[in-house]
Design a protein around this motif. Structure first.
Motif, PDB file in Angstrom:
ATOM      1  N   PRO A 208       0.807  -1.232   0.000  1.00  0.00           N
ATOM      2  CA  PRO A 208       0.000   0.000   0.000  1.00  0.00           C
ATOM      3  C   PRO A 208       0.837   1.278   0.000  1.00  0.00           C
ATOM      4  N   TRP A 209       1.999   1.267   0.634  1.00  0.00           N
ATOM      5  CA  TRP A 209       2.836   2.461   0.657  1.00  0.00           C
ATOM      6  C   TRP A 209       3.312   2.817  -0.743  1.00  0.00           C
ATOM      7  N   LEU A 210       3.582   1.804  -1.574  1.00  0.00           N
ATOM      8  CA  LEU A 210       4.009   2.050  -2.948  1.00  0.00           C
ATOM      9  C   LEU A 210       2.865   2.654  -3.759  1.00  0.00           C
ATOM     10  N   HIS A 211       1.663   2.136  -3.529  1.00  0.00           N
ATOM     11  CA  HIS A 211       0.494   2.685  -4.231  1.00  0.00           C
ATOM     12  C   HIS A 211       0.276   4.145  -3.839  1.00  0.00           C
ATOM     13  N   GLN A 212       0.423   4.446  -2.568  1.00  0.00           N
ATOM     14  CA  GLN A 212       0.250   5.827  -2.113  1.00  0.00           C
ATOM     15  C   GLN A 212       1.312   6.742  -2.710  1.00  0.00           C
ATOM     16  N   ALA A 213       2.523   6.238  -2.885  1.00  0.00           N
ATOM     17  CA  ALA A 213       3.600   7.034  -3.475  1.00  0.00           C
ATOM     18  C   ALA A 213       3.403   7.221  -4.975  1.00  0.00           C
ATOM     19  N   MET A 214       2.893   6.199  -5.660  1.00  0.00           N
ATOM     20  CA  MET A 214       2.734   6.266  -7.109  1.00  0.00           C
ATOM     21  C   MET A 214       1.479   7.029  -7.531  1.00  0.00           C
ATOM     22  N   ARG A 215       0.481   7.067  -6.691  1.00  0.00           N
ATOM     23  CA  ARG A 215      -0.801   7.663  -7.080  1.00  0.00           C
ATOM     24  C   ARG A 215      -0.689   9.115  -7.547  1.00  0.00           C
ATOM     25  N   PRO A 216       0.000  10.004  -6.828  1.00  0.00           N
ATOM     26  CA  PRO A 216       0.115  11.382  -7.349  1.00  0.00           C
ATOM     27  C   PRO A 216       0.882  11.463  -8.670  1.00  0.00           C
ATOM     28  N   VAL A 217       1.883  10.609  -8.825  1.00  0.00           N
ATOM     29  CA  VAL A 217       2.652  10.607 -10.069  1.00  0.00           C
ATOM     30  C   VAL A 217       1.772  10.153 -11.235  1.00  0.00           C
ATOM     31  N   LEU A 218       0.972   9.108 -11.006  1.00  0.00           N
ATOM     32  CA  LEU A 218       0.065   8.620 -12.047  1.00  0.00           C
ATOM     33  C   LEU A 218      -0.999   9.667 -12.378  1.00  0.00           C
ATOM     34  N   ASP A 219      -1.513  10.334 -11.348  1.00  0.00           N
ATOM     35  CA  ASP A 219      -2.485  11.404 -11.582  1.00  0.00           C
ATOM     36  C   ASP A 219      -1.872  12.504 -12.444  1.00  0.00           C
ATOM     37  N   LEU A 220      -0.646  12.870 -12.127  1.00  0.00           N
ATOM     38  CA  LEU A 220       0.048  13.911 -12.888  1.00  0.00           C
ATOM     39  C   LEU A 220       0.260  13.479 -14.332  1.00  0.00           C
ATOM     40  N   MET A 221       0.681  12.233 -14.530  1.00  0.00           N
ATOM     41  CA  MET A 221       0.924  11.722 -15.872  1.00  0.00           C
ATOM     42  C   MET A 221      -0.347  11.725 -16.718  1.00  0.00           C
ATOM     43  N   GLN A 222      -1.498  11.510 -16.086  1.00  0.00           N
ATOM     44  CA  GLN A 222      -2.738  11.450 -16.832  1.00  0.00           C
ATOM     45  C   GLN A 222      -3.372  12.820 -17.058  1.00  0.00           C
ATOM     46  N   THR A 223      -2.947  13.845 -16.314  1.00  0.00           N
ATOM     47  CA  THR A 223      -3.583  15.149 -16.458  1.00  0.00           C
ATOM     48  C   THR A 223      -2.747  16.158 -17.240  1.00  0.00           C
ATOM     49  N   ILE A 224      -1.451  15.939 -17.350  1.00  0.00           N
ATOM     50  CA  ILE A 224      -0.603  16.868 -18.102  1.00  0.00           C
ATOM     51  C   ILE A 224      -0.946  16.741 -19.590  1.00  0.00           C
ATOM     52  N   PRO A 225      -1.097  17.859 -20.295  1.00  0.00           N
ATOM     53  CA  PRO A 225      -1.357  17.790 -21.742  1.00  0.00           C
ATOM     54  C   PRO A 225      -0.255  17.025 -22.471  1.00  0.00           C
ATOM     55  N   THR A 226      -0.647  16.325 -23.505  1.00  0.00           N
ATOM     56  CA  THR A 226       0.289  15.417 -24.179  1.00  0.00           C
ATOM     57  C   THR A 226       1.463  16.136 -24.822  1.00  0.00           C
ATOM     58  N   PHE A 227       1.279  17.362 -25.278  1.00  0.00           N
ATOM     59  CA  PHE A 227       2.400  18.081 -25.876  1.00  0.00           C
ATOM     60  C   PHE A 227       3.486  18.398 -24.855  1.00  0.00           C
ATOM     61  N   VAL A 228       3.138  18.465 -23.587  1.00  0.00           N
ATOM     62  CA  VAL A 228       4.118  18.774 -22.548  1.00  0.00           C
ATOM     63  C   VAL A 228       5.140  17.645 -22.419  1.00  0.00           C
ATOM     64  N   TYR A 229       4.731  16.400 -22.679  1.00  0.00           N
ATOM     65  CA  TYR A 229       5.674  15.282 -22.632  1.00  0.00           C
ATOM     66  C   TYR A 229       6.761  15.425 -23.694  1.00  0.00           C
TER      67      TYR A 229
ATOM     68  N   VAL B 138       4.858   6.245 -24.074  1.00  0.00           N
ATOM     69  CA  VAL B 138       4.945   5.371 -22.898  1.00  0.00           C
ATOM     70  C   VAL B 138       4.552   6.132 -21.636  1.00  0.00           C
ATOM     71  N   ILE B 139       5.044   7.344 -21.478  1.00  0.00           N
ATOM     72  CA  ILE B 139       4.695   8.139 -20.294  1.00  0.00           C
ATOM     73  C   ILE B 139       3.194   8.405 -20.249  1.00  0.00           C
ATOM     74  N   PHE B 140       2.615   8.690 -21.413  1.00  0.00           N
ATOM     75  CA  PHE B 140       1.188   8.999 -21.486  1.00  0.00           C
ATOM     76  C   PHE B 140       0.319   7.770 -21.202  1.00  0.00           C
ATOM     77  N   ALA B 141       0.730   6.599 -21.683  1.00  0.00           N
ATOM     78  CA  ALA B 141      -0.137   5.422 -21.642  1.00  0.00           C
ATOM     79  C   ALA B 141       0.124   4.476 -20.478  1.00  0.00           C
ATOM     80  N   ILE B 142       1.224   4.612 -19.756  1.00  0.00           N
ATOM     81  CA  ILE B 142       1.591   3.609 -18.756  1.00  0.00           C
ATOM     82  C   ILE B 142       0.693   3.618 -17.515  1.00  0.00           C
ATOM     83  N   ALA B 143       0.048   4.714 -17.257  1.00  0.00           N
ATOM     84  CA  ALA B 143      -0.787   4.790 -16.053  1.00  0.00           C
ATOM     85  C   ALA B 143      -1.958   3.807 -16.109  1.00  0.00           C
ATOM     86  N   ALA B 144      -2.516   3.573 -17.290  1.00  0.00           N
ATOM     87  CA  ALA B 144      -3.676   2.678 -17.403  1.00  0.00           C
ATOM     88  C   ALA B 144      -3.354   1.244 -16.973  1.00  0.00           C
TER      89      ALA B 144
END
Length: 183
Positions: free
Chosen positions: A23-44, A64-70
């Protein structure tokens, strides 16, 4: 698109399994995954263009950065939702943690993992035109060419080909999973 999907699944499924068990890993990854899914694709594309220049590599990395969160999120969901009764049955029959993962948790999570695969394919396909803008060959190149020449018919035809490919790949993934699960 194929390589991006392959990399996403090779990295995403193990990370999803690890985050479901820790669970600690999930809590650490969750904000990163949220960020990866909300940043506009051109920013990558900005850091990858600076580091790698024009070509296939920035398109692949950005995809890969855009699609890996799913696959990470859906694998985590599938493993976390494994029925406790199945886990208890496996433990009562003496399964090791590895056997429990491969013989109980992963088969139980397979519908969710397959949903992660189809989402990854769809997200990768949505990036083909953007990747073509930075010089990656593939399905997006005819769309970019049509944009540059203001050829509406060619752009519509190329876009329709991408949509049809997405539908076909989605149906193939669904059919294969239904056949394997016996439905």
């Amino acid at each position: 698109m194929i390589y991006a999907t392959l990399f996403c699944m090779l990295i995403g499924v193990p990370l999803g399994v690890a985050s479901a068990h820790r669970p600690w890993l999930h809590q650490a990854m969750r904000p990163v995954l949220d960020l990866m899914q909300t940043i506009p694709t051109f920013v990558y594309l900005i850091p990858t263009l600076i580091l790698f220049g024009l070509g296939v590599v920035p398109g692949l990395i950005s995809t890969v950065i855009f699609a890996i969160a799913a696959p990470i999120r859906l694998t985590h969901l599938g493993i976390s939702n494994t029925p406790k009764s199945l886990l208890e049955a496996g433990e009562s029959f003496g399964c090791t943690p590895r056997q429990l993962l491969f013989k109980v948790e992963l088969p139980s999570a397979m519908p969710s993992i397959m949903a992660g695969l189809t989402q990854c394919i769809m997200l990768s396909l949505s990036m083909v035109v953007i990747a073509a803008l930075v010089g990656a060959d593939g399905l997006g190149k005819p769309v970019v060419r049509a944009l540059n020449t203001v050829n509406i018919a060619q752009g519509f035809e190329a876009g329709l080909a991408i949509v049809i490919l997405a539908i076909v790949l989605d149906r193939i993934c669904r059919r294969d999973h239904k056949e394997k699960s016996g439905q």
